[in-house]
Enzyme design. Structure first.
Site, PDB file in Angstrom:
ATOM      1  N   GLY A   1      -6.993  -5.060   7.353  1.00 46.81           N
ATOM      2  CA  GLY A   1      -6.341  -4.124   8.156  1.00 46.81           C
ATOM      3  C   GLY A   1      -7.246  -4.179   9.613  1.00 46.81           C
TER       4      GLY A   1
ATOM      5  N   HIS B   1      -8.516  -2.421  -5.798  1.00 47.00           N
ATOM      6  CA  HIS B   1      -8.498  -2.480  -4.516  1.00 47.00           C
ATOM      7  C   HIS B   1      -9.539  -1.879  -3.982  1.00 47.00           C
ATOM      8  CE1 HIS B   1      -7.118  -2.708  -0.289  1.00 47.00           C
ATOM      9  NE2 HIS B   1      -6.311  -3.757  -0.726  1.00 47.00           N
TER      10      HIS B   1
ATOM     11  N   SER C   1      -6.493  -9.428   6.464  1.00 45.55           N
ATOM     12  CA  SER C   1      -5.832  -9.810   7.763  1.00 45.55           C
ATOM     13  C   SER C   1      -5.184 -11.196   7.808  1.00 45.55           C
ATOM     14  CB  SER C   1      -6.622  -9.716   9.053  1.00 45.55           C
ATOM     15  OG  SER C   1      -7.230  -8.322   9.336  1.00 45.55           O
TER      16      SER C   1
ATOM     17  N   LYS D   1       0.684  -1.290   0.090  1.00 48.96           N
ATOM     18  CA  LYS D   1      -0.043   0.083  -0.063  1.00 48.96           C
ATOM     19  C   LYS D   1       0.816   1.194   0.047  1.00 48.96           C
ATOM     20  CE  LYS D   1      -3.785  -2.655   2.005  1.00 48.96           C
ATOM     21  NZ  LYS D   1      -4.740  -2.801   2.891  1.00 48.96           N
TER      22      LYS D   1
ATOM     23  N   GLU E   1     -11.216  -9.817  -1.397  1.00 45.92           N
ATOM     24  CA  GLU E   1     -10.905  -9.149   0.071  1.00 45.92           C
ATOM     25  C   GLU E   1     -12.151  -8.435   0.527  1.00 45.92           C
ATOM     26  OE1 GLU E   1      -6.587  -7.905   0.164  1.00 45.92           O
ATOM     27  OE2 GLU E   1      -7.448  -6.499  -1.340  1.00 45.92           O
TER      28      GLU E   1
HETATM   29  P1  13P Z   1      -4.372  -6.522   5.704  1.00 44.69           P
HETATM   30  O1  13P Z   1      -3.657  -8.048   5.382  1.00 44.69           O
HETATM   31  O2  13P Z   1      -3.386  -5.655   6.231  1.00 44.69           O
HETATM   32  O3  13P Z   1      -5.817  -6.880   6.170  1.00 44.69           O
HETATM   33  O4  13P Z   1      -4.619  -5.891   4.119  1.00 44.69           O
HETATM   34  C1  13P Z   1      -5.358  -6.756   2.942  1.00 44.69           C
HETATM   35  C2  13P Z   1      -5.088  -6.256   1.737  1.00 44.69           C
HETATM   36  O5  13P Z   1      -5.934  -5.083   1.771  1.00 44.69           O
HETATM   37  C3  13P Z   1      -4.155  -6.391   0.644  1.00 44.69           C
HETATM   38  O6  13P Z   1      -4.486  -5.749  -0.451  1.00 44.69           O
END
Ligand code: 13P
Length: 306
Positions: A200, A114, A240, A30, A194
């Site tokens: 997150g 995303h 996560s 990110k 996702e």
């Molecule tokens: P996290 O693994 O930090 O939850 O993020 C997932 C994500 O958005 C990957 O693109």
């Protein structure tokens, strides 16, 4: 027809039936790290993945600003995938990145769609639409790259149940149906499922919940694209995911890997790759303790039933 959960896989550690799909794990950095001084350490975290590449594809999405600095620092075969692209090519597109530029740099993969680009972190501008995603996907494929195509539902939709979740995922997939139909090598598109509520938050979808959703997506693809696409397209789980939960999630037959955010900035990232490699090879190594006992029991049960 395949049963939904394949509970035996966790008990006996025999590989889940995955139609030969090669697993794929990606790390999405990110908008991190803040300091370029941290980059070498983050690149080094990926080094142990190199020896697993014959069993699992691995990619990394550094922040846009850092891609050019580090794309040649990863072991050969670890793909660097920018987190976005434009929909057209080079020219007067201020602030954008063209797939033509990626191709020239030798990059093999690009991530789009995303949820954070679809508006989930509160973009004050219009969200990237499903129609735009389809245009970008066609452009990426036409230039010869592969694409990680992200989808997922926010919490209020998850709370309504699986039918609402699937309807939301379908709304994000329906525009790319003709593209998937025309695609010869189905491994060139990877769907990253996702759930927004898991991103997150430290709240991971349970293996059963993720499997149910992945299977629903795959069944929808079978019915609306074709069976070959459903069998061959890889569907990653993101939200996560970490070294602690990757083993249980990997035992699910329709989970073909992970898109990892926070944990991809940590030394544990290769453990996530090892977890799915172990699950697909039927080895419990790195997945749980007590495995020799499980193997013995599994073998006894199998020979009794065969
Ligand atoms: P996290 O693994 O930090 O939850 O993020 C997932 C994500 O958005 C990957 O693109």
């Amino acid at each position: 027809p395949r049963s939904t959960l394949f509970p035996y896989t966790t008990l006996f550690r025999s590989p889940p039936v995955t139609m030969g799909r090669k697993p794929i794990v990606g790390g999405n950095w990110k908008c991190n790290p803040a300091e370029t001084a941290k980059l070498d350490e983050l690149v080094a975290n990926f080094a142990p993945c190199a020896e697993l590449l014959d069993k699992c594809d691995v990619y990394v999405c550094p922040s846009n600003l850092h891609v050019g600095m580090i794309y040649q620092k990863f072991a050969p075969g670890i793909m660097v995938a920018p987190q976005n692209c434009n929909f057209k090519g080079c020219g007067a597109y201020t602030g954008e990145m063209a797939v033509d530029q990626m191709k020239d740099m030798g990059l093999k993969c690009c991530l789009i769609g995303h949820s954070e680009r679809r508006g989930e972190f509160g973009l004050p501008t219009p969200k990237e639409s499903n129609e735009l995603m389809a245009t970008k996907l066609a452009y990426i494929l036409e230039k010869g790259l592969m694409c990680v195509f992200c989808i997922g539902e926010p919490l209020p939709i998850r709370e309504k149940g699986i039918d609402a979740v699937l309807a939301e995922c379908v709304s994000q997939l329906k525009d790319i149906v003709p593209i998937l139909k025309a695609l010869e090598d189905k491994s060139r598109v990877v769907i990253a499922y996702e759930p927004v509520w898991a991103i997150g938050t430290g709240v991971t979808a349970s293996p059963e919940q993720a499997q149910e959703t992945h299977k629903a997506i795959r069944d929808w693809i079978a019915a609306n694209v074709d069976q070959k696409t459903a069998d061959e397209i890889r569907i990653q789980y993101g939200g996560s995911a970490n070294a602690g939960n990757a083993g249980a999630l990997s035992a699910m037959p329709d989970i073909d890997g992970f898109l990892v955010g926070g944990a991809s900035l940590q030394p544990e990232f290769p453990e996530i790759v090892k977890a799915i490699v172990a699950a697909r090879s039927g080895s419990a190594e790195g997945v749980s303790s007590g495995r020799s006992e499980e193997r013995r029991v599994g073998k006894e049960c199998r020979s009794r039933w065969s």
